[in-house]
Design a protein around this motif. Structure first.
Motif, PDB file in Angstrom:
ATOM      1  N   GLU A  90       0.638  -1.274  -0.048  1.00 13.81           N
ATOM      2  CA  GLU A  90       0.084  -0.084   0.228  1.00 13.81           C
ATOM      3  C   GLU A  90       0.233   1.394   0.533  1.00 13.81           C
ATOM      4  N   PRO A  91       1.051   1.826  -0.629  1.00 11.72           N
ATOM      5  CA  PRO A  91       2.257   3.084  -1.672  1.00 11.72           C
ATOM      6  C   PRO A  91       1.324   4.172  -0.201  1.00 11.72           C
ATOM      7  N   VAL A  92      -0.181   4.559   0.013  1.00 13.64           N
ATOM      8  CA  VAL A  92      -0.451   5.762   0.104  1.00 13.64           C
ATOM      9  C   VAL A  92      -1.276   4.959   1.270  1.00 13.64           C
ATOM     10  N   PRO A  93      -1.735   5.615   2.808  1.00 13.82           N
ATOM     11  CA  PRO A  93      -2.277   5.560   3.018  1.00 13.82           C
ATOM     12  C   PRO A  93      -4.063   5.429   2.505  1.00 13.82           C
ATOM     13  N   ASP A  94      -4.880   4.371   3.492  1.00 15.60           N
ATOM     14  CA  ASP A  94      -6.251   4.266   2.694  1.00 15.60           C
ATOM     15  C   ASP A  94      -5.976   3.416   1.536  1.00 15.60           C
ATOM     16  N   CYS A  95      -5.276   2.252   1.241  1.00 15.15           N
ATOM     17  CA  CYS A  95      -5.728   2.165   0.086  1.00 15.15           C
ATOM     18  C   CYS A  95      -6.760   1.014  -0.184  1.00 15.15           C
ATOM     19  N   TRP A  96      -7.147   1.018  -1.046  1.00 12.78           N
ATOM     20  CA  TRP A  96      -8.833  -0.211  -1.555  1.00 12.78           C
ATOM     21  C   TRP A  96      -7.772  -1.013  -2.136  1.00 12.78           C
ATOM     22  N   SER A  97      -7.278  -2.750  -1.531  1.00  6.50           N
ATOM     23  CA  SER A  97      -6.884  -3.565  -1.496  1.00  6.50           C
ATOM     24  C   SER A  97      -7.417  -4.970  -1.468  1.00  6.50           C
ATOM     25  N   TRP A 101      -5.876  -5.351  -6.242  1.00  5.97           N
ATOM     26  CA  TRP A 101      -6.785  -4.844  -6.568  1.00  5.97           C
ATOM     27  C   TRP A 101      -6.708  -4.884  -7.935  1.00  5.97           C
ATOM     28  N   ARG A 102      -5.770  -4.620  -8.514  1.00  3.48           N
ATOM     29  CA  ARG A 102      -6.042  -3.825 -10.089  1.00  3.48           C
ATOM     30  C   ARG A 102      -6.149  -5.274 -10.589  1.00  3.48           C
ATOM     31  N   LEU A 103      -5.116  -6.316 -10.001  1.00  3.54           N
ATOM     32  CA  LEU A 103      -4.830  -7.588 -11.349  1.00  3.54           C
ATOM     33  C   LEU A 103      -5.712  -8.162 -10.772  1.00  3.54           C
ATOM     34  N   THR A 104      -6.691  -8.325  -9.940  1.00  9.99           N
ATOM     35  CA  THR A 104      -7.617  -9.046  -9.358  1.00  9.99           C
ATOM     36  C   THR A 104      -9.125  -8.462 -10.107  1.00  9.99           C
ATOM     37  N   HIS A 105      -9.402  -7.035  -9.837  1.00  9.64           N
ATOM     38  CA  HIS A 105     -10.641  -6.717 -11.016  1.00  9.64           C
ATOM     39  C   HIS A 105      -9.917  -6.611 -12.165  1.00  9.64           C
ATOM     40  N   LEU A 106      -9.375  -7.067 -12.920  1.00 10.85           N
ATOM     41  CA  LEU A 106      -8.725  -7.407 -14.396  1.00 10.85           C
ATOM     42  C   LEU A 106      -8.712  -8.858 -14.450  1.00 10.85           C
ATOM     43  N   THR A 107      -8.932  -9.709 -13.446  1.00 13.78           N
ATOM     44  CA  THR A 107      -8.983 -10.992 -13.867  1.00 13.78           C
ATOM     45  C   THR A 107     -10.194 -11.680 -13.581  1.00 13.78           C
ATOM     46  N   GLU A 108     -11.036 -11.097 -12.162  1.00 11.45           N
ATOM     47  CA  GLU A 108     -12.230 -11.450 -12.239  1.00 11.45           C
ATOM     48  C   GLU A 108     -12.936 -10.544 -13.979  1.00 11.45           C
ATOM     49  N   LEU A 109     -12.677  -9.455 -14.403  1.00 14.44           N
ATOM     50  CA  LEU A 109     -13.064  -8.885 -15.797  1.00 14.44           C
ATOM     51  C   LEU A 109     -13.341 -10.143 -16.795  1.00 14.44           C
ATOM     52  N   LEU A 110     -11.675 -11.042 -16.563  1.00 21.59           N
ATOM     53  CA  LEU A 110     -11.997 -11.929 -18.317  1.00 21.59           C
ATOM     54  C   LEU A 110     -12.940 -12.974 -17.397  1.00 21.59           C
ATOM     55  N   ALA A 111     -12.309 -13.429 -16.963  1.00 21.73           N
ATOM     56  CA  ALA A 111     -13.631 -14.241 -16.066  1.00 21.73           C
ATOM     57  C   ALA A 111     -14.834 -14.475 -16.361  1.00 21.73           C
ATOM     58  N   LEU A 112     -15.178 -13.494 -15.587  1.00 23.01           N
ATOM     59  CA  LEU A 112     -16.634 -13.800 -15.638  1.00 23.01           C
ATOM     60  C   LEU A 112     -17.282 -13.198 -17.000  1.00 23.01           C
ATOM     61  N   ARG A 113     -16.568 -11.999 -18.173  1.00 15.40           N
ATOM     62  CA  ARG A 113     -16.901 -11.714 -19.253  1.00 15.40           C
ATOM     63  C   ARG A 113     -17.064 -13.234 -20.150  1.00 15.40           C
TER      64      ARG A 113
END
Length: 210
Positions: A51-58, A99-111
């Motif tokens: 988490e490079p900054v405080p309060d990241c989404w992860s 967060w970004r990698l799992t978002h992308l993976t989910e997008l591909l798998a679900l589509r």
């Protein structure tokens, strides 16, 4: 089946972006863009969750609950990804590489599933990886599934509105060729973000005193 001529450059772009991202994450080298191989170490768990900054989404353990300004953790299994209903927080939270990698993976798998699969998978069904090795395998499997879906498309399919029934976007109102274009830009722009996060992590830790 012979691929439609207009699908060929879209498939080539997908293949290029996928390989570039996979190489950037796993190494041992990545093409610098001019044919020069640049050494790249494999993604580590520490870097994946950095988490490079405080309060990241992860991604977090469900047992720990969502992060700051998130209201839920999407995903099945022990881990989930920070999320909130629309309208999202403003300014948007900074999101980690995980967060970004799992978002992308989910997008591909679900589509893929909502195009040529069961058309039933939801974000709650998607297993969110909590470590780098599992995340890389999940991305590879999701990219394979989406690529296989593309290989089934003929010209009639490319022009079919709602051929993809993915429920988290505008797919039901879009021609499939436009969905294919959209997925490519998701891969390319999230891939670039992930590459930048890898660079920031490397130089951040080099700059810290021993």
């Amino acid at each position: 089946m012979t691929l439609p001529a207009r699908l060929v450059p879209l498939l080539d772009t997908f293949d290029f972006g996928r390989k570039r991202l996979a190489d950037r994450l796993a190494g041992p080298v990545v093409d610098s863009g001019n044919g020069t191989d640049v050494p790249v170490g494999p993604l580590t768990d520490e870097e994946y969750l950095w988490e490079p900054v405080p309060d990241c989404w992860s991604v977090r353990r469900h047992a720990d609950g969502p992060g700051e300004r998130a209201t839920r953790l999407d995903g099945s299994g022990p881990w989930g990804r920070d999320a909130a209903p629309h309208p999202h927080p403003v300014p948007p939270p900074f999101t980690t590489l995980a967060w970004r990698l799992t978002h992308l993976t989910e997008l591909l798998a679900l589509r893929a599933d909502h195009t040529t699969g069961t058309r039933t998978l939801t974000r709650e069904d998607f297993p969110v990886p909590g470590d780098a090795t599992t995340a890389l395998k999940a991305f590879d499997a999701a990219a394979d599934a989406w690529r296989a879906t593309l290989l089934t498309a003929d010209d009639a399919v490319l022009d079919t509105v709602g051929h993809s029934a993915y429920p988290y976007g505008g797919d039901a109102e879009e021609r499939f060729v436009d969905v294919v274009w959209w997925v490519n830009q998701e891969l390319l722009h999230h891939g670039a973000e992930i590459a930048l996060l890898r660079d920031l992590h490397l130089h951040h830790h080099r700059a810290r005193p021993a």
